[in-house]
Write an enzyme that holds these catalytic residues in place. Structure first.
Site, PDB file in Angstrom:
ATOM      1  N   LEU A 163       0.816  -1.225   0.000  1.00 21.46           N
ATOM      2  CA  LEU A 163       0.000   0.000   0.000  1.00 21.46           C
ATOM      3  C   LEU A 163       0.847   1.271   0.000  1.00 21.46           C
ATOM      4  CD1 LEU A 163      -2.739  -0.987   2.619  1.00 21.46           C
ATOM      5  CD2 LEU A 163      -2.714  -1.385   0.142  1.00 21.46           C
ATOM      6  N   HIS A 223      -3.478   4.133  -2.494  1.00 23.36           N
ATOM      7  CA  HIS A 223      -4.420   3.173  -1.885  1.00 23.36           C
ATOM      8  C   HIS A 223      -5.099   3.800  -0.661  1.00 23.36           C
ATOM      9  CE1 HIS A 223      -1.354   0.222  -3.667  1.00 23.36           C
ATOM     10  NE2 HIS A 223      -2.478  -0.097  -4.285  1.00 23.36           N
TER      11      HIS A 223
END
Ligand code: AMP
Length: 283
Positions: A33, A37
């Protein structure tokens, strides 16, 4: 925060959550991530009260020779970031839990994949549409959030959701960039320092095109020529495509007399990067 590993457990959890009258918002990812994200998670939390993040590197959207095996993974770090963003559930299945050995059912679209990334990755969007369909059936969300970074993917998911009557609201989120303009991507981690400089030419060429259009340029060919020149100035760059197209159909556009999508894909070393921008003509 709960971590759920199997489709069966996730379906039971989703059913229970719906029975409690809660609204499920879903953010599908392949993990590793970054801020892009996280912006999807933040947007998602505004649209419901139960936030589900999936982390699954989906084998069916990678062709042989692509980076499925080497795709970056760091579950512990992702889980910590997700917890900080208020994620309620991480759904993180194993490949074997989602794909039986005799799996043979795919979802594919007729036209939207025949453009942009679909030309050099002919099986990619079939893999994407299939896994998103499966995840929709497993997570049972009321809404799902996707990034405009993967513009064609978002267009395909919107079309598929409409065509197949998924009762799910699709929410698009603008591209999150590094301070210097590079679109955030898990694959940026592959870039050596000099390649990272070369990678900046993607955003620079889109920004140049936006300026050209703002000051009256209406010929798509001129934008494409300039972008190709800017990107090719770096020997480590190899252009897959530079396209100016209709934002809905993704068909090529020659005359810019309305907003158009400029999209590009470039290999920087072994790393394939994509970026896009909607260009608005003067006035
Ligand atoms: P991925 O993990 O690369 O499959 O991406 C998962 C989701 O995050 C997709 O909906 C992407 O479009 C979105 N995403 C990835 N990078 C960005 C970014 N830089 N800005 C906004 N959304 C992004």
């Amino acid at each position: 925060m709960e971590i759920i590993k199997t489709a069966k457990d996730m379906q039971a959890h989703a059913e229970k959550t719906r029975m409690q009258g809660k609204t499920i918002v879903f953010v599908p990812t392949m993990g590793f991530l970054h801020e892009g994200h996280l912006s999807l998670l933040r947007e998602g939390s505004r649209h419901g009260d139960h936030l589900v993040l999936s982390i699954f590197v989906n084998p069916t959207q990678f062709a042989a020779g692509e980076d499925f095996e080497s795709y970056p993974r760091d579950f512990e770090k992702d889980a910590a970031a997700a917890q900080k963003e208020g994620v309620d559930v991480i759904f993180a299945p194993e490949k074997a839990n989602l794909y039986d050995d005799d799996f043979e059912t795919y979802v594919s679209l007729e036209k939207l994949p025949n453009h942009l990334c679909g030309l050099s990755r002919p099986t990619h969007f079939r893999g994407v549409a299939t896994i998103v369909t499966k995840l929709f059936n497993i997570v049972k969300p009321h809404a799902a959030v996707f990034g405009e970074k993967d513009y064609q993917q978002l267009a395909i998911i919107r079309r598929m959701t409409r065509d197949l009557n998924f009762d799910i609201r699709i929410i698009g989120v603008p591209i999150v960039r590094e301070p210097d303009g590079l679109a955030m991507s898990s694959r940026n981690t592959y870039l050596a320092p000099e390649q990272r400089q070369a990678a900046l030419s993607l955003y620079r060429s889109l920004s140049e095109a936006q300026n050209m259009v703002k000051t009256g340029e209406t010929r798509a060919t001129r934008l494409i020529e300039e972008a190709r020149r800017t990107i090719s100035a770096f020997p480590e760059n190899s252009i897959d495509y530079v396209t100016v197209c209709d934002p809905d159909t993704l068909e090529d556009v020659a005359l810019i007399d309305r907003p158009v999508l400029m999209a590009l894909a470039v290999r920087v070393g072994k790393c394939r990067l994509i970026d896009n921008m909607v260009l608005h003509p003067a006035g």
